[in-house]
Design an enzyme around this catalytic site. Structure first.
Site, PDB file in Angstrom:
ATOM      1  N   SER A 115       0.397  -3.081   4.215  1.00  0.00           N
ATOM      2  CA  SER A 115       0.814  -2.350   5.433  1.00  0.00           C
ATOM      3  C   SER A 115       0.895  -0.797   5.357  1.00  0.00           C
ATOM      4  O   SER A 115       1.356  -0.052   6.414  1.00  0.00           O
ATOM      5  CB  SER A 115       2.132  -2.845   6.008  1.00  0.00           C
ATOM      6  OG  SER A 115       2.171  -3.779   6.484  1.00  0.00           O
ATOM      7  N   LYS A 161      -0.823   1.078   8.057  1.00  0.00           N
ATOM      8  CA  LYS A 161      -0.148   1.349   9.382  1.00  0.00           C
ATOM      9  C   LYS A 161      -0.025   2.998   9.514  1.00  0.00           C
ATOM     10  O   LYS A 161       0.188   3.376  10.655  1.00  0.00           O
ATOM     11  CB  LYS A 161       1.038   0.476   9.827  1.00  0.00           C
ATOM     12  CG  LYS A 161       0.972  -0.717   9.836  1.00  0.00           C
ATOM     13  CD  LYS A 161       2.102  -1.672  10.091  1.00  0.00           C
ATOM     14  CE  LYS A 161       1.949  -3.149  10.268  1.00  0.00           C
ATOM     15  NZ  LYS A 161       1.867  -4.035   9.236  1.00  0.00           N
ATOM     16  N   SER A 203       7.422  -2.683  10.291  1.00  0.00           N
ATOM     17  CA  SER A 203       5.924  -3.045  10.150  1.00  0.00           C
ATOM     18  C   SER A 203       5.470  -4.150  10.559  1.00  0.00           C
ATOM     19  O   SER A 203       5.064  -4.955  10.151  1.00  0.00           O
ATOM     20  CB  SER A 203       6.208  -3.351   8.399  1.00  0.00           C
ATOM     21  OG  SER A 203       4.734  -3.122   8.005  1.00  0.00           O
ATOM     22  N   LYS A 228       6.429   4.608   4.200  1.00  0.00           N
ATOM     23  CA  LYS A 228       5.862   3.384   4.727  1.00  0.00           C
ATOM     24  C   LYS A 228       5.728   2.522   3.499  1.00  0.00           C
ATOM     25  O   LYS A 228       5.037   2.687   2.466  1.00  0.00           O
ATOM     26  CB  LYS A 228       4.576   3.722   5.145  1.00  0.00           C
ATOM     27  CG  LYS A 228       3.761   2.358   5.930  1.00  0.00           C
ATOM     28  CD  LYS A 228       4.496   1.980   7.174  1.00  0.00           C
ATOM     29  CE  LYS A 228       4.417   0.456   7.573  1.00  0.00           C
ATOM     30  NZ  LYS A 228       4.873  -0.464   6.959  1.00  0.00           N
TER      31      LYS A 228
END
Length: 323
Positions: free
Chosen positions: A81, A84, A138, A258
């Site tokens: 992720s 993202k 997420s 993140k």
């Protein structure tokens, strides 16, 4: 696309960089090539490199453009992720209306890993809400819907992801979809440091959203069904926590964050933070658990703080008292 800043130029469009174990300094020449040299005077202040769980690590000083610590930093690996971050950048860069309502469809379901979501198919959210949910929680359906509703559709969105990576000098990075569920989304710690540095310098919205410890959706429709009883519909607030628990800790000053996880990628983290009066990018890829990922970040923080020239100087002149 926004202009790539000087910090990224310092990282350079290199063909591949050498990883080191703290015994030598990795620097970039004017041509952008990575070279290994003997430590600078500044490195005399550094203690031994901490033992880290992550298989690939980079700590990058944004002010000097120098790596402070690296381990297998040019190794390409699935990034889960962390994907993202690029998804959010492209949505914001396109100037799409954040208040536009987007309905989740069956296309947004996870057919790769079979993961669930607290966002029901058929429900609608604004683009701004989906952006928050993609970065903070997420959420994969949120990220997929953002890519699906990009001008030109999902295929054009993925092509733009790869084009942006090329512009940023992320030459060892490949994207195939916007969520990170596919292990074919691959990058290196060096490339992700470029991405995080660029996002931090150019997208205050990402800084603000990704460092929020919590996010709440108000007035969400919740259906509760019990055996042999009619389902009841309630409207209530639904709270989401940031997947990076360090954003909720007072001893961290985080400017961008993140996380990511799939089995093939392990536990990953990309984070901008101020540590020991330095603005640094920390990249951790393929750690063996979320606790070890957080532990790696804590050990890096402690290493930077104990290695700070100011800290060392203060310790020499004002030793701690003992009782």
């Amino acid at each position: 696309m926004k202009t790539v800043l000087a910090g990224l130029i310092l990282l350079g469009a290199h063909a591949g960089a050498a990883a080191f174990d703290g015994q030598a300094s990795l620097q970039w020449s004017q041509s952008g090539a990575a070279v290994v040299s003997t430590p600078r005077i500044e490195s005399d202040y550094y203690t031994a490199m901490p033992e880290l769980s992550a298989q690939s690590v980079l700590v990058f000083d944004q002010a000097s453009g120098q790596p402070l610590l690296a381990k297998n930093a040019s190794m390409q690996t699935p990034i889960a992720s962390i994907t993202k971050l690029m998804t959010a950048m492209l949505v914001l860069d396109a100037g799409l209306p954040m208040d536009e309502s987007i309905a989740l469809t069956n296309e947004d379901r996870d057919t790769l890993k079979g993961t669930g979501s607290r966002l029901a198919v058929g429900s609608s959210y604004t683009r701004g809400q989906l952006l928050h949910l993609a970065l903070i929680a997420s959420d994969n359906r949120a990220a997929h819907a953002l890519g699906r509703t990009y001008p030109g559709g999902l295929e054009r969105f993925v092509a733009t992801m790869n084009r942006m990576a090329h512009v940023l000098g992320m030459h060892d990075t490949v994207y195939v979809e916007p969520t990170g569920l596919s292990s074919d989304n691959r990058s290196t710690a060096l490339d992700l440091a470029k991405l995080a540095d660029y996002a931090y310098q150019n997208f205050p919205e990402i800084r603000h959203i990704s460092t929020s410890g919590h996010y709440t959706l108000d007035g969400q429709r919740v259906v509760v069904q019990k055996k042999r009883k009619q389902p009841k519909v309630y409207y209530r607030s639904v709270a989401f926590n940031n997947t990076n628990r360090l954003t909720r800790m007072d001893d961290w000053n985080i400017g961008l964050s993140k996380t990511g996880f799939i089995n093939e990628a392990g536990h990953c983290l990309v984070m901008q933070a101020q540590v020991a009066q330095r603005d640094v990018i920390i990249v951790l890829l393929d750690a063996t658990g979320s606790n070890r990922r957080a532990g790696d970040a804590a050990r890096i923080k402690q290493w930077l703080e104990s290695s700070s020239p100011t800290h060392r100087a203060d310790n020499r002149h004002t030793p701690a008292s003992r009782t």
